[in-house]
Design an enzyme around this catalytic site. Structure first.
Site, PDB file in Angstrom:
ATOM      1  N   ASP A   1       3.032  10.472   6.784  1.00  0.00           N
ATOM      2  CA  ASP A   1       4.620   9.759   6.987  1.00  0.00           C
ATOM      3  C   ASP A   1       3.881   8.535   7.824  1.00  0.00           C
ATOM      4  OD1 ASP A   1       6.761   9.198   7.680  1.00  0.00           O
ATOM      5  OD2 ASP A   1       7.679  11.003   8.143  1.00  0.00           O
TER       6      ASP A   1
ATOM      7  N   ASP B   1       7.217   5.180   2.282  1.00  0.00           N
ATOM      8  CA  ASP B   1       6.311   5.520   3.434  1.00  0.00           C
ATOM      9  C   ASP B   1       5.942   6.915   3.520  1.00  0.00           C
ATOM     10  OD1 ASP B   1       8.903   6.551   3.629  1.00  0.00           O
ATOM     11  OD2 ASP B   1       9.060   6.200   5.880  1.00  0.00           O
ATOM     12  N   GLU B   2       6.039   7.740   2.681  1.00  0.00           N
ATOM     13  CA  GLU B   2       5.583   9.149   2.561  1.00  0.00           C
ATOM     14  C   GLU B   2       4.947   9.499   1.325  1.00  0.00           C
ATOM     15  OE1 GLU B   2       8.657  11.998   3.401  1.00  0.00           O
ATOM     16  OE2 GLU B   2       9.601  10.517   4.638  1.00  0.00           O
TER      17      GLU B   2
END
Length: 364
Positions: free
Chosen positions: A9, A108-109
């Site tokens: 993350d 973003d992950e």
DNA sequence: CTTCGGCTGACGG
DNA sequence: CTAACGCCGTCAGCCGAAG
């Protein structure tokens, strides 16, 4: 088969990207905003960095609200998704090179199935350290990583300590790790489900874990009820998937002024249709369904859709069908006033899957 | 009985 | 002084019609 899953993350990703291209932002409160263009402050917060979070500014918050919480020196910037996307793609490559299977979840992950690479949680921890180091050295960004035996635990672990965290939850510590947390922390439980559970007197994941399965199914439906029971007990069989085909593409925007008038709305809708077609066409997709999405001045949302017999790939179909749907929608809802309007294509087919004989291929 | 289209609602990034 | 509010995508569930 015992698995070892990592959840990566990137910390306050949009804000970190902005700090990357403008290092003078470092140490300041930065708020990256999705402006709607209606008034100077209308829109929502995309990402607030950790300095801004200390002021009480969080994602999803109205910008006007965030400005009330802000200090004079707080920086507000507009989002630049293409820029973040380019950085994200490079980071996902780093992730892939460290583990065969990676599944991205937004820019973003990512989930990594490291079962084939490492055999122990200690090994996974070393892998995570290496990954964090490479991302920092090559791209200058920090991230938080969680490690567990499935996606659910890995995700909750990455959330446990951030920014720049690394949390390992071994199977035997799993129960202890989650049972004391509030139910809202469980993936899949949002505001509505949390409220319902609180009404039942269920506040923690541990309490949810011992609730009767039948009762949960009765209250929340088959899928959701079973999922609540399994997740609360740390059970999650979802696999990490490499390539997930998108099921739909959409484009939605905010009108300059609320309106219920076709002639006010349709030119804006047409622009969205053209932008949508660009995307779909770049992805080499055909579509069989077109929908409009209408959001009223009271933020009530409606959809209206039409499915064609044949897959299409031309811009005219999108504009014509969506205009037709809009006309019908306004006729069915006299007196309605729209704030936002959008268009979606779905029922997608890969252009490569089409029969060679079909005429519609020629433009590709 | 199953599947599909159309729609709403909850959720997550 | 108060309320304030983006954009994108997934999935489940319900209903009625069709196969």
């Amino acid at each position: 088969m015992q698995r070892i899953i990592l959840h990566l993350d990137l910390d306050a990703f949009y804000a970190q990207c902005e700090e990357l291209r403008n290092p003078s932002l470092k140490g300041k409160a930065v708020v990256v905003c999705v402006y709607s263009g209606r008034t100077p402050d209308s829109g929502a917060v995309g990402t607030a960095n950790y300095e801004a979070r200390k002021l009480g500014i969080h994602s999803g918050m109205p910008i006007a609200f965030a400005k009330k919480k802000a200090k004079p020196e707080t920086i507000f910037l507009p989002v630049d998704i293409p820029y973040y996307k380019s950085i994200s793609e490079r980071i996902m490559e780093i992730a892939k090179s460290n583990s065969g299977k990676t599944e991205t979840a937004g820019l973003d992950e990512a989930y990594l199935d490291a079962s084939a690479i490492v055999k122990t949680f200690e090994g996974a921890e070393q892998l995570a350290k290496k990954l964090k180091k490479e991302i920092l050295e090559q791209e200058g960004l920090t991230c938080s990583i969680g490690i567990g035996q499935n996606k659910l635990i890995a995700k909750m672990a990455s959330d446990f300590r951030k920014p720049n965290g690394l949390t390992v939850v071994k199977p035997e510590k799993q129960k202890e790790f989650i049972s004391g947390m509030g139910v809202k922390k469980l993936f899949g439980i949002g505001p509505k489900t949390e409220e319902a559970l609180l009404e039942m007197g269920i506040k923690t994941i541990g309490e949810l874990a011992v609730a009767k399965k039948e009762f949960l199914v009765e209250s929340f439906g088959e899928k959701k009820g079973l999922q609540l029971h399994e997740f609360a007990n740390g059970i999650d069989e979802r696999s990490v998937e490499n390539n997930i085909e998108k099921q739909q593409f959409s484009r939605i925007g905010t009108l300059k002024e609320d309106s219920g008038n076709f002639n006010d709305i349709n030119p804006f809708l047409e622009k969205l249709c053209q932008e949508l077609f660009e995307r779909v066409s770049n992805e080499r997709k055909l579509f069989r369904s077109v929908s409009i999405i209408a959001i009223t001045n009271k933020l009530q949302s409606f959809t209206k859709s039409r499915t064609m017999d044949e897959p299409k790939h031309d811009p005219l179909t999108i504009t014509e069908v969506s205009a037709e749907l809009l006309r019908e929608f306004l006729a069915e809802n006299k007196g309605i006033s729209l704030r936002r309007i959008g268009v979606r294509v779905s029922n997608l087919l890969d252009a490569g899957q089409l029969k060679k004989t079909q005429k519609t291929l020629e433009d590709f």
